[in-house]
Design a protein around this motif. Structure first.
Motif, short mmCIF file in Angstrom:
data_model
loop_
_atom_site.label_atom_id
_atom_site.label_comp_id
_atom_site.label_asym_id
_atom_site.label_seq_id
_atom_site.Cartn_x
_atom_site.Cartn_y
_atom_site.Cartn_z
N SER A 46 1.70 -5.89 -6.20
CA SER A 46 3.18 -5.76 -6.22
C SER A 46 3.50 -6.39 -7.29
O SER A 46 4.83 -6.09 -7.95
CB SER A 46 3.55 -6.94 -5.17
N SER A 50 8.99 -3.00 -8.97
CA SER A 50 10.43 -3.17 -8.59
C SER A 50 10.81 -2.25 -7.70
O SER A 50 10.10 -1.18 -7.43
CB SER A 50 11.32 -3.16 -10.23
N ASN A 51 12.11 -2.22 -7.27
CA ASN A 51 12.69 -1.40 -6.27
C ASN A 51 12.62 0.13 -6.83
O ASN A 51 11.96 0.97 -6.19
CB ASN A 51 14.14 -1.91 -6.24
N TRP A 54 8.83 1.44 -7.10
CA TRP A 54 8.57 1.65 -5.82
C TRP A 54 8.83 2.95 -5.34
O TRP A 54 8.02 3.62 -4.65
CB TRP A 54 8.84 0.47 -4.77
N SER A 55 10.17 3.26 -5.61
CA SER A 55 10.54 4.47 -5.24
C SER A 55 9.82 5.69 -5.81
O SER A 55 9.50 6.89 -5.35
CB SER A 55 12.09 4.56 -5.47
N PRO A 93 11.10 -1.97 2.67
CA PRO A 93 11.56 -2.29 1.40
C PRO A 93 10.98 -3.02 0.27
O PRO A 93 10.12 -4.02 1.10
CB PRO A 93 13.12 -2.91 1.58
N PHE A 94 10.95 -2.81 -0.80
CA PHE A 94 10.16 -3.73 -1.76
C PHE A 94 10.87 -5.29 -1.55
O PHE A 94 12.16 -5.29 -1.54
CB PHE A 94 10.33 -3.21 -3.16
#
Length: 245
Positions: A46, A50-51, A54-55, A93-94
């Protein structure tokens, strides 16, 4: 009526998306395809995510998937000083680069995700285990190829039994040294998709395999004793070889 089917998954796989691994997703897919693996349960660190990353990563896993090998995105969360590690899969979600482990477990469960306590004896992570965490766990790693070598970790096996949760086997793949006949056999309700794979994990429809046999039964028998002795000898030999360098 939907017909169930069994597939083999290689678990805890790192790619170049992790900060300590280098294999592209496509190379992993081809290498594991040759080893008759149907699913890659990815497990990127991780830290550094970041968000947005991750996407992008979820999309990259979908693009790298082939009709023969499904790539399932996942993240391995660690605490602030990098002792406790928890791989998470599912539509979660992240949660941040180094979130509190209790938050990881409760959020994963709330989002119907899958959470596994990784390599309990690495840096004595088990000493930080809060008994309250057990109710949120899907499984405990009892055999991690990178850290346990050629045999399951006897203390991790005892911890799994004490907690009353299923056992998990993983490669913790970073380099070719981690190729080994460990796999999670999943029973899917339908075709091999991210949804059916994650559902099988969430519902406990899996079995840990070693050399195409039940890893838990193998660990408790004579073969387990032989493997433990082989791992001990391997460790001694490796240490001796390092001394000559």
């Amino acid at each position: 009526m939907t017909q169930s089917r069994r597939v083999r998954a290689a678990a805890h796989i790192h790619s170049e998306w992790s900060d300590d691994a280098a294999w592209p997703l496509e190379k992993l897919v081809e290498s594991f395809r040759r080893r008759r693996v149907d699913v890659l349960l990815m497990c990127e660190h991780s830290r550094g995510f970041s968000n947005a990353k991750w996407s992008r990563y979820v999309e990259a896993c979908a693009r790298a998937s082939t009709p023969e090998v499904l790539v399932v995105p996942g993240l391995e969360y660690n605490d602030a000083d990098n002792v406790v590690h928890v791989p998470v899969w599912g539509e979660v979600p992240f949660l941040g680069e180094t979130p509190e482990i209790a938050e990881v477990l409760t959020r994963a469960e709330a989002e119907q995700g899958i959470a596994v306590f990784a390599h309990p004896w690495r840096r004595d992570a088990w000493r930080r285990f809060d008994p309250q965490w057990a109710k949120h766990l899907t499984a405990v790693e009892v055999w991690n190829r990178k850290y346990d070598g050629w045999a399951p970790n006897r203390r991790a096996l005892a911890l799994r039994e004490e907690l009353g949760v299923p056992g998990f086997v993983s490669l913790d793949f970073h380099t070719a040294r981690q190729f080994f006949p460990l796999a999670m056999e999943l029973t899917l309700d339908g075709a091999t998709t991210r949804q059916t794979v994650e559902s099988a994990l969430r519902e406990g429809h899996f079995e840990a395999l070693a050399f195409s046999r039940s890893a838990l039964r193998l660990a408790s028998g004579a073969t387990g004793t032989v493997l433990a002795a082989a791992e001990l000898l391997r460790g001694v030999a490796a240490k001796a070889l390092r001394g000559f360098r």
